[in-house]
Design an enzyme around this catalytic site. Structure first.
Site, short mmCIF file in Angstrom:
data_model
loop_
_atom_site.label_atom_id
_atom_site.label_comp_id
_atom_site.label_asym_id
_atom_site.label_seq_id
_atom_site.Cartn_x
_atom_site.Cartn_y
_atom_site.Cartn_z
N ASN A 9 0.86 -1.18 0.00
CA ASN A 9 0.00 0.00 0.00
C ASN A 9 0.90 1.23 0.00
O ASN A 9 1.50 1.55 1.01
CB ASN A 9 -0.90 -0.03 1.24
CG ASN A 9 -1.72 1.23 1.39
OD1 ASN A 9 -1.85 2.01 0.44
ND2 ASN A 9 -2.31 1.43 2.56
N LYS A 11 0.02 4.23 -0.28
CA LYS A 11 -0.67 5.39 0.33
C LYS A 11 -0.51 6.63 -0.56
O LYS A 11 -0.43 6.50 -1.78
CB LYS A 11 -0.15 5.64 1.75
CG LYS A 11 -0.16 4.38 2.61
CD LYS A 11 -0.01 4.66 4.06
CE LYS A 11 0.16 3.33 4.81
NZ LYS A 11 -0.04 3.47 6.23
N HIS A 95 -9.58 0.75 4.66
CA HIS A 95 -8.31 0.94 5.38
C HIS A 95 -8.55 1.84 6.60
O HIS A 95 -9.36 2.75 6.56
CB HIS A 95 -7.28 1.58 4.45
CG HIS A 95 -5.90 1.56 5.01
ND1 HIS A 95 -5.48 2.50 5.93
CD2 HIS A 95 -4.87 0.71 4.84
CE1 HIS A 95 -4.23 2.22 6.29
NE2 HIS A 95 -3.84 1.14 5.63
N GLU A 97 -6.98 4.22 7.80
CA GLU A 97 -6.81 5.67 7.59
C GLU A 97 -8.07 6.28 6.98
O GLU A 97 -8.43 7.42 7.26
CB GLU A 97 -5.57 5.93 6.72
CG GLU A 97 -4.30 5.71 7.54
CD GLU A 97 -3.10 5.21 6.76
OE1 GLU A 97 -3.09 5.31 5.51
OE2 GLU A 97 -2.16 4.69 7.41
N GLU A 167 -5.46 -5.53 10.57
CA GLU A 167 -4.50 -4.46 10.80
C GLU A 167 -4.87 -3.70 12.06
O GLU A 167 -5.70 -2.78 12.02
CB GLU A 167 -4.52 -3.48 9.62
CG GLU A 167 -4.16 -4.10 8.28
CD GLU A 167 -3.59 -3.05 7.35
OE1 GLU A 167 -2.45 -3.22 6.92
OE2 GLU A 167 -4.26 -2.04 7.07
N GLY A 173 1.97 2.00 10.83
CA GLY A 173 2.85 3.16 10.70
C GLY A 173 3.51 3.59 12.00
O GLY A 173 4.07 4.68 12.07
N SER A 212 3.20 -2.22 10.44
CA SER A 212 4.64 -2.14 10.69
C SER A 212 5.39 -3.42 10.32
O SER A 212 6.33 -3.81 11.01
CB SER A 212 4.91 -1.75 12.14
OG SER A 212 4.36 -0.47 12.42
C1 PEP Z 1 -0.93 -0.15 5.88
O1 PEP Z 1 -0.88 0.93 5.32
O2 PEP Z 1 -1.88 -0.90 5.68
C2 PEP Z 1 0.15 -0.51 6.80
C3 PEP Z 1 0.08 -1.66 7.39
O3 PEP Z 1 1.16 0.41 6.98
P1 PEP Z 1 2.58 0.14 7.72
O4 PEP Z 1 3.13 -1.14 7.13
O5 PEP Z 1 3.40 1.33 7.37
O6 PEP Z 1 2.31 0.00 9.17
#
Ligand code: PEP
Length: 258
Positions: A9, A11, A95, A97, A167, A173, A212
């Site tokens: 992703n 983003k 997601h 976010e 997630e 992040g 992460s």
């Molecule tokens: C994500 O954007 O779904 C995500 C898991 O980000 P990160 O790996 O940066 O935590």
């Protein structure tokens, strides 16, 4: 029976030029990718370019969001047929976010999942609890509710196409991933609920962990029997790191590199 999957992703990162370079780096490192499906999800503005860059490679193209209607007066939105037209085969839906920063609710996510499936896109449905919900002992209820509502319109004969990304919001992040055991426990619960709702088809649904993930941490997630891969944010912006994560998922061995 489930093909493992790693999704990147990107983003709101990369200009068209940067997206081309990143996609070319991933493509060149994973030319012989075997043992896992791989998809990258650039911003909408770079989908066409990344599609051209990946043409002929096994790496698939995904989008980061989709509107539930196929066309109409929805200024700024992008529909499933538009994504399909660009060569997308996957789309991220719900997601955290979008849920937490842009106000997307379970009902909206439900409509988006249905729209994706209706137009031959595989939805990567994201679910996960916030830190407050986790600390309050509500992880199971939150995750179960999110998945149940999002999949209410999914016909049993299409359920096997779903991808669910667990997630935890507190892990995205933050550089603070869940443990493999935590991810495996929630993935196991998810599998159980999916069996109740969809029967046999649940065995084909891929469950990813996201939050992460790095080349250093992927090993413990890849080792979980109910975790079928990863949704990767930050580390997917580095072709080397992303390729190492794919390698670890494909081989269930985090010590090597492609
Ligand atoms: C994500 O954007 O779904 C995500 C898991 O980000 P990160 O790996 O940066 O935590």
């Amino acid at each position: 029976m489930r093909t493992r999957l790693v999704a990147g992703n990107w983003k709101m990162h990369t200009t068209v030029r940067e997206a081309h370079d990143l996609a070319a780096g991933v493509r060149d490192r994973l030319a012989a990718a075997d043992g896992a499906d791989v998809v990258v999800c650039p911003p909408f503005t770079a989908l066409a370019e990344v599609g051209r860059t990946l043409a002929g490679s096994p790496i698939e193209l995904g989008a980061q969001d989709v509107h539930w209607e196929s066309h109409g007066a929805f200024t700024g939105e992008i529909s499933a047929p538009m994504l399909w037209d660009l060569g997308c085969t996957y789309v991220i839906v719900g997601h955290s976010e979008r849920r937490h920063l842009l106000g997307e609710d379970d009902e909206t996510v439900r409509r988006k999942v249905a729209a994706a499936l209706a137009h031959e896109l595989i939805p990567i449905l994201c679910v996960g609890e916030s830190l407050e919900e986790r600390d309050g002992g509500r992880t199971e209820r939150v995750v179960q509710t999110q998945v149940r509502i999002a999949t209410l319109d999914v016909p049993p004969d299409q359920a096997g196409q779903l991808v669910i990304a667990y997630e935890p919001v507190w892990a995205i992040g933050t550089g603070r991933p869940a443990t493999g055991a935590e991810a495996g426990r929630v993935a196991g619960l998810l599998r159980g609920w999916l069996r109740e709702w969809f029967g046999e088809a649940a065995e084909a649904i891929r469950i990813l962990y996201g939050g992460s993930v790095t080349p250093e941490t992927i090993g413990e997630f890849a080792a979980q029997p109910e975790v079928d891969g990863a949704l990767v944010g930050g580390a997917s912006l580095d072709a080397d790191a992303f390729a190492r994560i794919v390698w670890a998922v494909a081989t269930k061995d985090s010590s090597g590199a492609p």
